[in-house]
Design a protein around this motif. Structure first.
Motif, short mmCIF file in Angstrom:
data_model
loop_
_atom_site.label_atom_id
_atom_site.label_comp_id
_atom_site.label_asym_id
_atom_site.label_seq_id
_atom_site.Cartn_x
_atom_site.Cartn_y
_atom_site.Cartn_z
N ILE A 71 6.37 -31.26 -4.55
CA ILE A 71 5.12 -31.70 -5.18
C ILE A 71 5.38 -32.22 -6.58
O ILE A 71 4.81 -33.22 -7.02
CB ILE A 71 4.10 -30.54 -5.22
CG1 ILE A 71 3.72 -30.10 -3.80
CG2 ILE A 71 2.84 -30.94 -5.99
CD1 ILE A 71 2.96 -28.78 -3.74
N ALA A 72 6.29 -31.54 -7.29
CA ALA A 72 6.61 -31.91 -8.68
C ALA A 72 7.55 -33.10 -8.79
O ALA A 72 7.86 -33.53 -9.90
CB ALA A 72 7.24 -30.72 -9.39
N ASP A 73 8.02 -33.63 -7.66
CA ASP A 73 8.98 -34.73 -7.64
C ASP A 73 10.30 -34.33 -8.29
O ASP A 73 11.01 -35.17 -8.84
CB ASP A 73 8.40 -35.98 -8.34
CG ASP A 73 9.24 -37.23 -8.09
OD1 ASP A 73 9.67 -37.42 -6.94
OD2 ASP A 73 9.46 -38.03 -9.03
N GLY B 128 7.81 -36.67 6.39
CA GLY B 128 6.40 -36.44 6.14
C GLY B 128 5.87 -37.22 4.95
O GLY B 128 6.59 -38.03 4.34
N GLU B 129 4.62 -36.98 4.63
CA GLU B 129 3.95 -37.67 3.53
C GLU B 129 3.40 -36.65 2.55
O GLU B 129 2.85 -35.61 2.94
CB GLU B 129 2.79 -38.53 4.06
CG GLU B 129 3.24 -39.62 5.02
CD GLU B 129 2.07 -40.41 5.57
OE1 GLU B 129 0.93 -40.18 5.12
OE2 GLU B 129 2.30 -41.26 6.45
N LEU B 130 3.55 -36.95 1.27
CA LEU B 130 3.09 -36.06 0.21
C LEU B 130 2.38 -36.89 -0.85
O LEU B 130 2.93 -37.88 -1.33
CB LEU B 130 4.28 -35.31 -0.40
CG LEU B 130 3.99 -34.28 -1.49
CD1 LEU B 130 3.13 -33.15 -0.94
CD2 LEU B 130 5.31 -33.72 -2.03
N THR C 24 1.86 -41.16 -5.00
CA THR C 24 3.13 -40.55 -4.66
C THR C 24 3.45 -39.48 -5.70
O THR C 24 2.95 -39.51 -6.82
CB THR C 24 4.27 -41.58 -4.65
OG1 THR C 24 4.44 -42.09 -5.99
CG2 THR C 24 3.97 -42.74 -3.70
N ALA C 25 4.29 -38.52 -5.30
CA ALA C 25 4.68 -37.47 -6.24
C ALA C 25 5.36 -38.07 -7.47
O ALA C 25 5.14 -37.62 -8.61
CB ALA C 25 5.61 -36.48 -5.55
N GLN C 26 6.15 -39.11 -7.27
CA GLN C 26 6.82 -39.75 -8.41
C GLN C 26 5.81 -40.37 -9.37
O GLN C 26 5.90 -40.21 -10.58
CB GLN C 26 7.79 -40.82 -7.92
CG GLN C 26 8.54 -41.50 -9.07
CD GLN C 26 9.42 -42.64 -8.59
OE1 GLN C 26 8.99 -43.47 -7.78
NE2 GLN C 26 10.66 -42.68 -9.07
N ARG C 27 4.81 -41.07 -8.81
CA ARG C 27 3.80 -41.70 -9.66
C ARG C 27 2.99 -40.66 -10.43
O ARG C 27 2.68 -40.84 -11.61
CB ARG C 27 2.87 -42.55 -8.80
CG ARG C 27 1.83 -43.37 -9.56
CD ARG C 27 2.49 -44.52 -10.31
NE ARG C 27 2.68 -44.24 -11.73
CZ ARG C 27 3.45 -44.95 -12.52
NH1 ARG C 27 4.16 -45.95 -12.04
NH2 ARG C 27 3.56 -44.65 -13.81
#
Length: 271
Positions: free
Chosen positions: A63-65, A72-74, A80-83
């Motif tokens: 979740i924290a990237d 899967g999709e997060l 996105t987790a990165q964004r």
């Protein structure tokens, strides 16, 4: 709310669909997570609990990237987790406070603001707000080695709130503290979560802690980590110390314990 639903992106802090994580090793692959489906609503407090090695911390790191998902999709607030990390949508706190020993309480709290170019006047205003919020106004000029372990964790929590994140990610932040300090900080965190309006994903090994703090408790299986149950806590808010002595609290602790150990649980809505 169910594990997955039809909420809009604005209503959902975290959405995981079929999320898995595999770590390569010298002797093969280790499947840490498999098929994780979960939604955490904006403003909701959700605890992850399960046996050691079940992937609780791994899920939080995805979740924290801090690590990439294998499958899967997060999404975090529909991003996105990165964004979400780049947009500073979340704050994070670990079991160790991780304070810089050469910086004062105020300077540690203000570090994320400083790193992102916030001006000194605005930074100082926010530091004043936060030390009041966590009850450390008289210690703003102290250094970490002049603080107790509980006070250091309050500084770490204040630092995680510095940029007004919409999501807090907390990996056993009270795990190394004595029981009295731990219970005190649980009450403080419950208050801070309500006052900040942030969603919280909280990793813990403690069933009573999970029940006291959470709107929902997510129970995970031994590796490969899967979600085996999600328990609605449904206890009165705000959470007060007297709650720990109530029959409703003890009943929820028992329900989570039975779910964790695989015993059948008779839910109130199934009677």
């Amino acid at each position: 709310m169910s594990a997955m639903g039809t909420s809009t992106e604005q209503d959902v802090a975290v959405r995981a669909v079929g999320v898995g994580k595999v770590f390569p090793t010298k002797t093969g692959e280790v499947v840490a997570l498999a098929g994780v489906d979960l939604e955490v609503a904006a403003g909701e407090f959700v605890s992850l609990i399960g046996p050691s090695g079940c992937g609780k911390s791994t899920l939080m790191r995805l979740i924290a990237d801090l690590d990439p998902a294998t499958s899967g999709e997060l999404a975090v607030f529909g991003k996105t987790a990165q964004r979400a990390r780049l947009d500073q949508d979340y704050g994070i706190a670990f079991q160790q406070a991780g304070l810089l020993p050469w910086r004062t309480v105020g300077a540690n709290i203000g570090l994320p603001l400083e790193l992102h170019g916030v001006g000194k006047a605005e930074r100082d205003d926010r530091i004043r707000e936060l030390v009041e919020l966590v009850g450390l106004a008289d210690f703003v000029d102290r250094y970490p080695d002049q603080l107790s372990g509980g006070m250091q964790q309050r500084v770490a929590i204040a630092r995680s709130l510095a940029e007004r994140p919409r999501l807090l990610l907390m990996d056993e932040p009270f795990g190394a503290l004595d029981e009295m300090t731990r219970e005190y900080l649980q009450g403080e965190l419950a208050r801070l979560a309500v006052e900040s309006g942030a969603a919280v994903v909280f990793v813990t090994h403690s069933i009573p802690e999970a029940v006291f703090l959470s709107d929902r408790v997510v129970v995970m299986s031994p590796r490969p980590g899967r979600i085996t149950d999600i328990i609605d806590v449904s206890l009165p808010s705000p959470r007060e110390e007297g709650l720990r002595e109530s029959s409703a609290y003890f009943a929820k602790v028992t329900e989570v314990r039975e779910a964790l150990h695989g015993a059948p649980v008779e839910r109130a809505n199934e009677r």
